[in-house]
Design an enzyme around this catalytic site. Structure first.
Site, PDB file in Angstrom:
ATOM      1  N   ASP A 198      37.687  39.800  31.089  1.00 19.08           N
ATOM      2  CA  ASP A 198      38.412  40.064  29.840  1.00 19.08           C
ATOM      3  C   ASP A 198      39.606  39.119  29.700  1.00 19.08           C
ATOM      4  O   ASP A 198      40.191  39.006  28.618  1.00 19.08           O
ATOM      5  CB  ASP A 198      38.911  41.518  29.816  1.00 19.08           C
ATOM      6  CG  ASP A 198      38.159  42.383  28.807  1.00 19.08           C
ATOM      7  OD1 ASP A 198      37.481  41.816  27.938  1.00 19.08           O
ATOM      8  OD2 ASP A 198      38.269  43.618  28.904  1.00 19.08           O
TER       9      ASP A 198
ATOM     10  N   GLN B   1      37.692  49.249  29.811  1.00 19.20           N
ATOM     11  CA  GLN B   1      37.857  49.366  28.359  1.00 19.20           C
ATOM     12  C   GLN B   1      39.230  49.956  28.036  1.00 19.20           C
ATOM     13  O   GLN B   1      39.609  50.996  28.583  1.00 19.20           O
ATOM     14  CB  GLN B   1      36.733  50.254  27.792  1.00 19.20           C
ATOM     15  CG  GLN B   1      36.747  50.367  26.279  1.00 19.20           C
ATOM     16  CD  GLN B   1      36.454  49.047  25.565  1.00 19.20           C
ATOM     17  OE1 GLN B   1      35.574  48.298  25.962  1.00 19.20           O
ATOM     18  NE2 GLN B   1      37.203  48.754  24.509  1.00 19.20           N
TER      19      GLN B   1
ATOM     20  N   LYS C  89      28.516  46.476  24.416  1.00 22.15           N
ATOM     21  CA  LYS C  89      28.674  45.459  25.469  1.00 22.15           C
ATOM     22  C   LYS C  89      27.542  45.580  26.485  1.00 22.15           C
ATOM     23  O   LYS C  89      26.945  44.573  26.884  1.00 22.15           O
ATOM     24  CB  LYS C  89      30.042  45.621  26.161  1.00 22.15           C
ATOM     25  CG  LYS C  89      31.203  45.174  25.273  1.00 22.15           C
ATOM     26  CD  LYS C  89      32.562  45.565  25.832  1.00 22.15           C
ATOM     27  CE  LYS C  89      33.668  45.193  24.836  1.00 22.15           C
ATOM     28  NZ  LYS C  89      35.012  45.627  25.256  1.00 22.15           N
TER      29      LYS C  89
END
Ligand code: NAD
Length: 289
Positions: free
Chosen positions: A120, A97, A53
């Site tokens: 997200d 994450q 990412k």
């Protein structure tokens, strides 16, 4: 029949080229898009995802900030970091994450992220907005699947779609996005009786199960589009260490009309949609100035 391959790498390269132009245009307006990534613990798969990412951000002209915490980190210190990033006007997106170690309340962490920086799309407010068909940050993996279907010209409106998996990060938002786009959606999961009876009727099958090569050719209607979200590392045998999806590519590609491979399918699209959400968050800031 030999299925058309839905190439997530090629589509991502095309979309990321445009996103890099968008990032440069925002930077020229004085807003350098910036994503903050928080990783807790040293889970090998999570470390690879975060590295990918961050690298994709740099390539697209998005600044990235990375914050690493040990496995035994105090949740309060991570929440403090999130509060500081929420307050920092130079940061447009915040990603934590998952999964988090056991001492964390995952829900509390996700809800600590400012809704406008939740790239997200896991904050309850974004989830609610998505389910009401309002503007929101959509979760990256299901959003990437929608982009793949759209770019391949696979009709979603009126289609019978089966989503296998009901997780908050893939299965459920996938079902909502397909529903909003006009599909008739069935969500299957671990308690579903006779899964194959559902998948065999479907024009579109989305596999998000987390079981290697779970969907086989005899479960798929000829000509159907099959999207493989799974990322599994094969544990034993001659292929040990290799990645494979939730779909048995060999048998399904002989029956389906279109199929996404693993690797090179949904994985790169997930990162592409993260870049898109970060640029959108930065654009909102630039437009308000
Ligand atoms: P999860 O474990 O949270 O959910 C799995 C789902 O599969 C559950 O809802 C469960 O009910 C269902 N399931 C389990 N066994 C089943 C069975 N026998 N029959 C029918 N349904 C069954 O997993 P997740 O986070 O949704 O991820 C699913 C897969 O997608 C994993 O392989 C994960 O690594 C992968 N993934 C990939 C990306 C990407 O970017 N490509 C992103 C997220 C997750």
């Amino acid at each position: 029949m030999s299925a058309r391959i839905l190439d997530g790498n090629a589509l991502s390269a095309q979309l990321r080229g445009r996103l890099a132009d968008d990032a440069a245009a925002l930077a020229a307006r004085g807003v350098q898009p910036c994503l903050a990534v928080i990783l807790v613990g040293g889970d090998p798969a999570s470390s690879v995802y975060v590295r990918n990412k961050v690298a994709a951000c740099e390539k697209a002209g998005i600044k990235s900030l990375r914050f690493d915490y040990p496995q035994d980190a105090d949740p309060a210190s991570v929440l403090e970091r999130i509060a500081a990033l929420n307050a920092d006007p130079a940061v447009h997106g915040i990603l934590v994450q998952l999964p988090l170690p056991r001492q964390f309340n995952e829900k509390a962490v996700l809800e600590a992220i400012a809704v406008g920086k939740d790239v997200d799309g896991f904050h309850a407010e974004n989830v609610g907005r998505l389910s009401q068909g309002q503007e929101a940050f959509f979760p990256c993996t299901p959003h990437g699947v929608m982009k793949m279907l759209e770019s391949a010209g696979i009709a979603v409106k009126g289609a019978d779609a089966v989503v296998i998996g009901r997780s908050n990060i893939v299965g459920k938002p996938m079902a909502v996005l397909l529903t909003n786009a006009g599909a008739t959606v069935t969500v299957c999961h671990s308690q579903t009786r006779d899964l194959a009876a559902h998948t065999r009727r479907a024009d579109i099958v989305i596999a998000a199960v987390g079981r290697p090569r779970f969907v086989t050719g005899d479960m798929v209607k000829p000509g159907a589009a099959v999207i493989d979200v799974g990322i599994n590392r094969i544990q034993d045998g001659p292929e040990a260490g290799k990645l494979c999806g939730d779909v048995d590519f060999a048998s399904v590609s002989a029956v389906a009309g279109a199929i996404s491979p693993v690797p090179g399918g949904v994985g790169p699209m997930t990162i592409t949609m993260l870049l898109a959400n970060t640029i959108e968050a930065a654009r909102r800031v630039a437009d308000k100035r």
